[in-house]
Design an enzyme around this catalytic site. Sequence first.
Site, PDB file in Angstrom:
ATOM      1  N   TYR A 248      32.988  44.245  35.842  1.00  0.00           N
ATOM      2  CA  TYR A 248      32.577  43.844  34.550  1.00  0.00           C
ATOM      3  C   TYR A 248      30.887  43.365  35.085  1.00  0.00           C
ATOM      4  O   TYR A 248      30.162  42.393  33.770  1.00  0.00           O
ATOM      5  CB  TYR A 248      32.839  43.799  33.224  1.00  0.00           C
ATOM      6  CG  TYR A 248      34.768  44.184  33.181  1.00  0.00           C
ATOM      7  CD1 TYR A 248      34.552  45.156  33.315  1.00  0.00           C
ATOM      8  CD2 TYR A 248      35.004  43.469  32.782  1.00  0.00           C
ATOM      9  CE1 TYR A 248      36.400  45.792  33.293  1.00  0.00           C
ATOM     10  CE2 TYR A 248      36.692  43.596  31.910  1.00  0.00           C
ATOM     11  CZ  TYR A 248      37.027  45.076  33.025  1.00  0.00           C
ATOM     12  OH  TYR A 248      38.144  45.476  32.758  1.00  0.00           O
ATOM     13  N   HIS A 249      30.577  43.345  36.360  1.00  0.00           N
ATOM     14  CA  HIS A 249      29.503  42.614  36.311  1.00  0.00           C
ATOM     15  C   HIS A 249      28.158  44.013  36.840  1.00  0.00           C
ATOM     16  O   HIS A 249      27.351  43.579  38.293  1.00  0.00           O
ATOM     17  CB  HIS A 249      28.999  41.920  37.561  1.00  0.00           C
ATOM     18  CG  HIS A 249      29.918  40.917  37.275  1.00  0.00           C
ATOM     19  ND1 HIS A 249      31.073  39.555  38.223  1.00  0.00           N
ATOM     20  CD2 HIS A 249      30.415  40.075  35.769  1.00  0.00           C
ATOM     21  CE1 HIS A 249      31.907  38.967  37.676  1.00  0.00           C
ATOM     22  NE2 HIS A 249      31.312  39.279  35.725  1.00  0.00           N
ATOM     23  N   PRO A 250      27.901  45.289  36.302  1.00  0.00           N
ATOM     24  CA  PRO A 250      26.943  45.877  36.892  1.00  0.00           C
ATOM     25  C   PRO A 250      25.260  45.304  36.754  1.00  0.00           C
ATOM     26  O   PRO A 250      25.147  44.709  35.860  1.00  0.00           O
ATOM     27  CB  PRO A 250      26.940  47.100  36.085  1.00  0.00           C
ATOM     28  CG  PRO A 250      26.974  46.534  34.855  1.00  0.00           C
ATOM     29  CD  PRO A 250      28.367  45.111  34.619  1.00  0.00           C
TER      30      PRO A 250
END
Length: 531
Positions: A468-470
Amino acid sequence: MEVDYAVVGAGSSGCVIANRLSADPSTTVALLEAGGPDTNPWIHIPVGYFKTMHNPSLDWCYRTEPDPGLNGRSIDWPRGKVLGGSSSLNGLLYVRGQKEDYDRWRQMGNVGWGWDDVLPLFKRSEDQERGEDAFHGTGGPLSVSNMRIQRPICDAWVAAAQEAGYPFNPDYNGADQEGVGYFQLTTRNGRRCSAAVAYLKPIRNRPNLNIITRALVTKVELDGKKATGLLFRDRSGEVKAIKVRREIILSGGAINSPQILMLSGIGDPDHLKANGIEPVHSLPGVGKGLQDHLQARLVFKCNEPTLNDEVRSLFNQARIALKYALFRAGPMTMAASLATGFLKTRPEVQTPDIQFHVQPWSADSPGEGVHPFSAFTMSVCQLRPESRGELRLDGPDPASYVKIIPNYLSTETDCRTIVDGVNIARDIARHNPLASKISEEFRPTSDLSRDDYEGTLDWARSNSVSIYHPTGTCAMGTSESSVVDPNLKVKGIEHLRVADCSIMPEIVSGNTNAPAIMIGEKASDLLCANN
């Protein structure tokens, strides 16, 4: 409505900017958030991410397109849709990345973004429980705390990693990131310290700050090449307008900020026309350059109880809840992981290229409940992936989700690194005191040989998920492919900036919440200097 500044997105960066700009009582600020207020009680309990992720009232619930690098799978991409943004439902882990990350940004032409430039911003934002030193600050809005829970399986992992030859590091946000140890969290007295709690809650009643929730921004209004206002849909669906005298700041995150630019006619002209949008300004880099951290989650069954067992009975759940209510302690204070490690897969790598998240529980995903057996999870991700994807519009409707094309594991380095990471995880599991606590390799099974490169890579493609690190979809830089300049101004458009993780020219070597806060602090300085 008419204001001096409009900030779009009340996430980690947007909350900071709204706070800092509205500190000047002569300046009017509107902060628009597509989600609602952060009133759900699970938001404020650290372990509440089990309840908030995949909850459509708080989470955008994005999913990627089927990805060849994941053997054709689509995977979940949770993003916060609430005051505080993703900081209201993330895993609470405070990680800045490596100083080399920011020095590389500076070497790419981004003046003012080197480590020596951004360290004071990290320190300014921080209220460090351990006290002030050369790398940490006190008195800032964001509370950073030690764990209030320990579990023997995580202690055993840290000890086994040292037996395997990796050093102990008490502060991965200090002089050197490399080593194993324990996470620090964005919590205060056992409660989540989201960006909304840290930066908005103390100043919500400022008369010059208007916080508008359930406001879906549909377009930046332009007068030629100058941004003059915003259109947004309110909770009833009615379209309203805001006139902006000074500047508009997009802080919607790596998905929403480029989407708003494209809906406003800013982006690749051919792509915009294909989606029924009249191009206003050619900026082909919008939505490109997407990077994310992909994690391989290894699960090991144990011959002693783990948190899986603690939460299984109603009696234990009641006991855990009582401990939290009385003492703000116990499993309900737990972040996404307890132990961590920043390691090198090969001696020739200059700085750590993989990160571990070690959890005293196991589940298929947060929100789905724990496994019905004793187990723990050892998650490993590649810190600096080479693979880059993109976002594409799916028509002109602002309510339509963009197509997320992550393009995972599309380079040889990325494939080799995730295989090496899985093998290092399995090697640590063979060292005591951890080995004596493991009864079975559950995911992957022991049938998968560590010498089987293709088999391990195929397992990773079939089982890895996003952490969850776009980032990177409105990249900062001086090249033609970049979207914003080092002052975060959208190239070729006046009075419009982007300030969130989408501006990262390269993803940082670690979790992205702390850098997002820093980006908000940096943007605030740039905006205030421009007054």
